[in-house]
Design a protein around this motif. Structure first.
Motif, PDB file in Angstrom:
ATOM      1  N   ASP A 119       0.700  -1.291  -0.016  1.00 42.95           N
ATOM      2  CA  ASP A 119       0.003  -0.091   0.103  1.00 42.95           C
ATOM      3  C   ASP A 119       0.621   1.268  -0.073  1.00 42.95           C
ATOM      4  O   ASP A 119       0.238   2.249   0.188  1.00 42.95           O
ATOM      5  CB  ASP A 119      -1.117  -0.008   1.137  1.00 42.95           C
ATOM      6  CG  ASP A 119      -1.962  -1.026   1.220  1.00 42.95           C
ATOM      7  OD1 ASP A 119      -2.283  -1.622  -0.127  1.00 42.95           O
ATOM      8  OD2 ASP A 119      -2.652  -1.351   2.066  1.00 42.95           O
ATOM      9  N   THR A 120       2.272   1.153  -0.256  1.00 42.74           N
ATOM     10  CA  THR A 120       2.931   2.442  -0.227  1.00 42.74           C
ATOM     11  C   THR A 120       3.778   2.269  -1.530  1.00 42.74           C
ATOM     12  O   THR A 120       3.908   1.311  -2.228  1.00 42.74           O
ATOM     13  CB  THR A 120       3.849   2.446   1.001  1.00 42.74           C
ATOM     14  OG1 THR A 120       4.701   1.524   1.094  1.00 42.74           O
ATOM     15  CG2 THR A 120       2.904   2.857   2.276  1.00 42.74           C
ATOM     16  N   ASP A 121       4.364   3.260  -1.915  1.00 43.14           N
ATOM     17  CA  ASP A 121       5.293   3.519  -3.030  1.00 43.14           C
ATOM     18  C   ASP A 121       6.819   2.819  -2.670  1.00 43.14           C
ATOM     19  O   ASP A 121       7.560   2.469  -3.378  1.00 43.14           O
ATOM     20  CB  ASP A 121       5.508   4.617  -3.483  1.00 43.14           C
ATOM     21  CG  ASP A 121       4.299   5.601  -4.081  1.00 43.14           C
ATOM     22  OD1 ASP A 121       3.459   4.693  -4.649  1.00 43.14           O
ATOM     23  OD2 ASP A 121       4.467   6.703  -4.111  1.00 43.14           O
ATOM     24  N   ILE A 122       6.985   2.770  -1.453  1.00 49.62           N
ATOM     25  CA  ILE A 122       8.187   1.887  -0.918  1.00 49.62           C
ATOM     26  C   ILE A 122       8.432   0.697  -1.371  1.00 49.62           C
ATOM     27  O   ILE A 122       9.261   0.154  -1.634  1.00 49.62           O
ATOM     28  CB  ILE A 122       8.321   2.114   0.601  1.00 49.62           C
ATOM     29  CG1 ILE A 122       8.353   3.542   1.145  1.00 49.62           C
ATOM     30  CG2 ILE A 122       9.475   1.173   1.036  1.00 49.62           C
ATOM     31  CD1 ILE A 122       8.183   3.929   2.379  1.00 49.62           C
ATOM     32  N   GLY A 123       7.315  -0.303  -1.309  1.00 41.04           N
ATOM     33  CA  GLY A 123       7.181  -1.504  -1.409  1.00 41.04           C
ATOM     34  C   GLY A 123       7.436  -1.937  -3.019  1.00 41.04           C
ATOM     35  O   GLY A 123       7.363  -3.028  -3.405  1.00 41.04           O
ATOM     36  N   ASN A 124       7.044  -0.849  -3.920  1.00 42.22           N
ATOM     37  CA  ASN A 124       6.858  -1.082  -5.356  1.00 42.22           C
ATOM     38  C   ASN A 124       8.348  -1.062  -6.102  1.00 42.22           C
ATOM     39  O   ASN A 124       9.174  -0.187  -5.973  1.00 42.22           O
ATOM     40  CB  ASN A 124       5.979  -0.450  -6.124  1.00 42.22           C
ATOM     41  CG  ASN A 124       4.710  -0.890  -5.562  1.00 42.22           C
ATOM     42  OD1 ASN A 124       4.294  -1.708  -5.026  1.00 42.22           O
ATOM     43  ND2 ASN A 124       3.719   0.270  -5.378  1.00 42.22           N
TER      44      ASN A 124
END
Length: 124
Positions: A119-124
């Motif tokens: 649900d965040t841009d960090i994990g993508n």
């Protein structure tokens, strides 16, 4: 690391907790978050692997705490019996506190690690 390899991810999280616990406050959150991030799946999977990681970390902590307690008990071997009862009470309270602290924070970390992944841009 492979997603859904729960035991491996939990052990990795527990090792991270053990390595960070000497100098990072609330280290179980980071270990649980790593395990939850690696686990993937849904929030319940992250929570579950965080709890398992916390239990594994708690076993490591309990063994270390027991060793320290035994050494402390031998040092006070000549003390009155009241010290033994207070020592046992200290041991029980310490184990309960460690259980809540390590397992609880690891569970929160597992949930957060799963959240970060999906649900965040960090994990993508």
């Amino acid at each position: 690391m492979a997603e859904q390899d729960t035991l491996l991810n939990a052990v990795i999280g527990a090792v991270a907790t053990a390595l960070l616990s000497g100098f990072v406050p609330f280290a179980p959150v980071f270990g649980g978050a790593l395990a939850g991030y690696l686990e993937g799946g849904d929030r319940n999977d992250g929570l579950r692997v965080g709890i398992i990681s916390g239990v594994i970390g708690l076993v490591f902590a309990a063994v270390l705490f027991a060793l320290v307690f035994v050494v402390f008990a031998f040092v006070l071997a000549g003390a009155p019996r009241a010290v033994g009862a207070l020592g046992f009470l200290f041991f029980v309270v310490g184990v309960l506190f460690a259980a809540v602290y390590v397992v609880g924070l690891s569970a929160v970390g597992g949930w957060l690690g799963n959240y970060v992944k999906y649900d965040t841009d960090i994990g993508n």
